[in-house]
Enzyme design. Structure first.
Site, PDB file in Angstrom:
ATOM      1  N   HIS A   1      -7.903  -0.524   6.264  1.00 23.65           N
ATOM      2  CA  HIS A   1      -9.128  -1.037   5.607  1.00 23.65           C
ATOM      3  C   HIS A   1     -10.431  -0.524   6.233  1.00 23.65           C
ATOM      4  O   HIS A   1     -11.471  -1.161   6.097  1.00 23.65           O
ATOM      5  CB  HIS A   1      -9.151  -2.577   5.578  1.00 23.65           C
TER       6      HIS A   1
ATOM      7  N   GLU B   1      -5.998  -5.278  -6.420  1.00 25.65           N
ATOM      8  CA  GLU B   1      -5.061  -5.994  -5.537  1.00 25.65           C
ATOM      9  C   GLU B   1      -5.792  -6.495  -4.315  1.00 25.65           C
ATOM     10  O   GLU B   1      -5.556  -7.595  -3.823  1.00 25.65           O
ATOM     11  CB  GLU B   1      -3.913  -5.043  -5.124  1.00 25.65           C
ATOM     12  N   GLU B   2      -6.702  -5.636  -3.821  1.00 25.39           N
ATOM     13  CA  GLU B   2      -7.355  -5.949  -2.549  1.00 25.39           C
ATOM     14  C   GLU B   2      -8.191  -7.229  -2.609  1.00 25.39           C
ATOM     15  O   GLU B   2      -8.405  -7.884  -1.603  1.00 25.39           O
ATOM     16  CB  GLU B   2      -8.232  -4.772  -2.095  1.00 25.39           C
TER      17      GLU B   2
ATOM     18  N   ASP C   1      -3.262   2.778   2.515  1.00 27.68           N
ATOM     19  CA  ASP C   1      -3.325   1.561   1.697  1.00 27.68           C
ATOM     20  C   ASP C   1      -4.293   1.749   0.553  1.00 27.68           C
ATOM     21  O   ASP C   1      -5.509   1.642   0.742  1.00 27.68           O
ATOM     22  CB  ASP C   1      -3.757   0.378   2.567  1.00 27.68           C
TER      23      ASP C   1
ATOM     24  N   ASP D   1       3.415  -1.082  -1.733  1.00 23.96           N
ATOM     25  CA  ASP D   1       1.960  -1.146  -1.580  1.00 23.96           C
ATOM     26  C   ASP D   1       1.582   0.040  -0.696  1.00 23.96           C
ATOM     27  O   ASP D   1       1.418   1.161  -1.184  1.00 23.96           O
ATOM     28  CB  ASP D   1       1.599  -2.502  -0.963  1.00 23.96           C
TER      29      ASP D   1
ATOM     30  N   HIS E   1      -0.438  -0.770  -6.194  1.00 24.99           N
ATOM     31  CA  HIS E   1      -1.843  -0.844  -6.601  1.00 24.99           C
ATOM     32  C   HIS E   1      -2.579   0.446  -6.295  1.00 24.99           C
ATOM     33  O   HIS E   1      -2.109   1.286  -5.528  1.00 24.99           O
ATOM     34  CB  HIS E   1      -2.532  -2.077  -6.020  1.00 24.99           C
TER      35      HIS E   1
HETATM   36 ZN   LIG Z   1      -2.603  -2.581  -0.316  1.00 22.85          ZN
END
Ligand SMILES: [Zn+2]
Length: 776
Positions: free
Chosen positions: A578, A466-467, A429, A495, A419
């Protein structure tokens, strides 16, 4: 014909010499189930040992462009037609025969692929992709999509954008203040600080304010209860201590379960709102970023709290243009949504709240780290005044799809996916994976200039949203379900491509062997004397995980339509996950200073893809599946001892599958023997028949009605369990039924366990028929 046979024949005919593939390895330790999830508690990211590492990245450093794997021999000379005095027909036959023999084996292109790795390329793509924060549905993410499209198009791969309108969630207003009797009220800033010299300070202004996507709009001003990691057992403990959560604000810390479950468990316990904090004990045990890899005091982990999969307004079907939709209000009212207001906060704010929480002292394993206040259970006297307004709105997302058409079997697909959307800059990420995908694509393009065309079609996918809940990949799979089900050989997901130094891999079991063989051919990016496989074995001994949990874009492929799949990463749990600090600087300083780990993940990803796209017979080994199914049954058996439940239907069906595996083995041997003595190709229809059975066997593990009460999940062997956030080891339907029966302990509840066992046995029998190609 396998590459090995081809090589044997080259040698026997003394025409050519290729390097032989490495010999068969010793049998690996038994694979233990492990599940991929992005909500791990943090552990140190090792700082690279300067002495052991090559010099840092720089454009004039020629060693950086040196191949990471010793160069392979040059392409063997292809046959050139020479005029010959023999009659034309004989000459043509000879040329055809010779051509067949000298066409490079798949292993030749695999070695060449490994030799083409470029850490410069990976670093350049990562930098370009992470210039701005690029949340799904934003202009910046559309620009990141442009980068992916233009890169893939420039390699001459036909590339398109597949857009969908889907329900996303953005914060509009947030406020959180803390008060207690006899004390001034503190209003939290809810801002993640930049640091002096932060090259991304200006761009940080674009980062979405800290929030939990899909949290209900609303407010609460009430006493705080401390709920540890927010698991069901934590609420059970609070109840046992007489602490009433009803109407209170539950304060829980990240690290053990998915944040959607933290909020749901708070709601189910009666809380009016939830606050989740990043405890420095788990996320900052060492120096904080930028002085170390750990989470700074104001760092906040944002994320989704939606527990479902795909666009919430199109459950079970695709968000294609003009499609049927449920209303936003209806979508927000399902049990998969958190249903109460909630906010994430930093470690500093979490500790400040806990300083004012009284009541009984929390148990030892509920406490914080060094320097933290003593954590009490509450309720109160601390009062939190939380107010949140979110905007749930239809927004456009963009999957990027790029196709390298197969030469011989264009209607068979090997799909690679990663993603693109990120909560913030997304260096680890997910764009370490996107950079690896683009670097891999550049290598495939170079292979094409050397004459390579894949036997089967390779599809490169870059997913969006995706998140929020695996939305881009899920909508695409739902929209193309029938095509993908009948044509897809395998799905290979990356990912987070790189967040540390260990290999983390999960797969459906028929791909175990291919994954291990590929890892043996890729060098450990941190130690030139060993392979990824050596590093993998030396780490924690848990070899290959399974794909039962949610967690990433493989979910729709495996759990909805039964495609053999793999998930890979060069991974260590990392603290800035994140948060605003997941940026290029973090990656360059701590995640992958040389970008060799990026190259390594692209290498293993590409090798697995080339094995699946180019080998004449699909490199699937179902004997691992038999072992895994048997282990799962043994596990279930232990849990139902003394109960009126029999596992014999499962054991019987596994025996059928085992017989099918043996039949396929002998077919393979026969094909290889024939191939060794014959200059001609295998009968393509016979090969196709065998490959179709190998491909479709996984599909037979799915069941039309799906898991009880969760019809989207069709796979009876791997899927999330209702009671286990990380997914059951195997047989989620049986797992759910056992948990329910243990609570109810009625004969009906144990009968439903038996029913679920029969359902599993039936799909295993179906898969045995598909693999053996025989019917009753
Ligand atoms: Zn991810």
């Amino acid at each position: 014909m396998s590459a090995e046979d081809r090589e044997k024949r080259y040698r026997s005919l003394r025409l050519l010499y290729y390097p032989l593939r490495s010999g068969s390895p010793a049998a690996p330790p038994h694979a233990r189930a492990r599940h991929y999830r992005t909500d791990y508690p943090a552990s140190p990211v090792p700082t690279p040992d300067a002495a052991a590492m090559p010099p840092p990245l720089g454009h004039d450093d020629s060693c950086l462009r040196a191949p990471l794997i010793p160069a392979t021999p040059p392409l063997p000379p292809r046959a050139t037609a020479r005029l010959h005095p023999l009659p034309l027909l004989v000459g043509a036959l000879f040329a055809a025969y010779y051509h067949l023999l000298v066409e490079p084996a798949p292993s030749y292109y695999q070695s060449l692929f490994l030799s083409l790795g470029s850490n410069d390329t990976a670093a350049a793509h990562l930098r370009a992709l992470t210039v701005r924060p690029h949340l799904a549905g934003t202009e910046a993410n559309a620009l990141a999509a442009d980068h992916v499209v233009s890169t893939l198009s420039s390699l001459s791969f036909p590339t398109r954008v597949t857009p969908y309108e889907v329900l996303l969630s953005y914060p509009v207003r947030r406020s959180l203040s803390l008060s207690a009797p006899g004390r001034d009220t503190t209003a939290f800033a809810l801002v993640q600080d930049t640091y002096p010299g932060d090259p991304y300070a200006a761009a940080s202004a674009e980062v979405v304010p800290t929030f939990l996507a899909y949290a209900a709009s609303g407010s609460a001003a009430t006493e705080v209860v401390y709920a540890n990691y927010g698991r069901t057992e934590d609420y059970a403990y609070l109840a046992s201590r007489g602490v009433n959560v009803t109407g209170k604000v539950a304060l829980a810390r990240y690290g053990k379960v998915y944040r959607g479950d933290i909020v749901k468990n708070a709601r189910d316990a009666g809380a009016a709102a939830a606050v989740i904090f990043t405890d420095p004990k788990d996320y900052t045990p060492g120096k904080a970023f930028p002085d170390g890899p750990w989470m700074p005091p104001t760092g906040v982990q944002v994320g989704s709290t939606f527990k479902g999969v795909g666009d919430p307004t199109t459950p079970m079907w695709a968000s294609s243009e003009g499609c049927e939709r449920v209303s936003v209000a209806e979508a927000m009212a399902t049990d998969d949504m958190p249903g109460i207001p909630a906010l994430p906060v930093s470690g500093r704010d979490g500790e400040e709240i806990l300083r004012l929480v009284g009541g009984d002292v929390a148990p030892e394993d509920w406490q914080g780290g060094e320097g933290a206040p003593v954590y009490h259970l509450g309720p109160g006297p601390a009062v939190l005044n939380l107010s949140y307004t979110g905007n749930e709105t239809l927004a456009t997302i963009q999957n990027v799809i790029s196709v390298i058409e197969g030469k011989e079997e264009p209607d068979r697909y090997v799909i690679l996916g990663n993603h693109r959307d990120a909560w913030t800059f997304g260096a680890a990420d997910p764009n370490s994976g996107t950079a690896a995908l683009l670097e891999l694509a550049e290598r495939l393009s170079k292979l094409q200039t050397k004459g390579w065309r894949p036997r089967r079609t390779i599809i490169l996918c870059n997913w969006d949203a995706e998140e929020y809940g695996l939305i881009g990949s899920t909508e695409w799979v739902e929209e193309n379900r029938a095509m993908l089900t009948s044509r897809t050989v395998a799905y290979l997901n990356v990912d987070v491509g790189v967040s540390g130094s260990g290999l983390d891999a999960s797969a459906t079991p028929q791909l175990d062997e291919l994954l291990k063989q590929a890892s043996k051919k890729v060098q450990n990016p941190d130690n030139g004397t060993e392979s990824l496989y050596d590093m993998w074995m030396a780490s924690d001994g848990s070899l290959i995980g399974r794909l039962g949990g949610g967690g990433s874009d493989y979910s729709a492929f495996v759990q909805h339509i039964g495609i053999p799949s793999v998930q890979m990463s060069i991974w260590s749990e990392y603290a800035v996950y994140h948060s605003v600090y997941d940026d290029f600087t973090w990656m360059e300083k701590y995640g992958d200073p040389m970008f060799r780990r990026h190259v390594a993940v692209a290498s293993i990803w590409g090798l697995v893809a080339l094995g699946l796209s180019d080998e004449e017979i699909l490199p699937f080994n179902y004997s691992s599946y038999v072992t895994e199914l048997e282990n799962g049954a043994v596990d279930i058996n232990k849990r139902v001892l003394g109960m009126p439940v029999s596992l014999s239907p499962i054991h019987k069906s596994i025996k059928q599958l085992n017989r099918a595996v043996l039949k396929v083995d002998s077919e393979l041997q026969a094909l290889q023997t024939w191939k060794f003595w014959s200059p001609w190709r295998n009968n393509p229809l016979r090969v196709r028949d065998l490959n179709d059975r190998l491909m479709m066997t996984e599909r037979a593990f799915t069941e039309r009605e799906g898991l009880s009460g969760r019809p989207w999940y069709k796979h009876m062997i791997y899927g999330p369990s209702l009671y286990n956030d990380y997914g059951a080891e195997a047989y989620p339907g049986v797992d759910d039924a056992i948990q329910t029966a243990k609570k109810a302990n009625t004969s009906e509840s144990w009968q439903s366990v038996q029913h679920e066992i029969h359902r599993v046995a039936r799909v295993i029998s179906q898969s045995a028929s598909v693999l053996s190609g025989g019917f009753s």
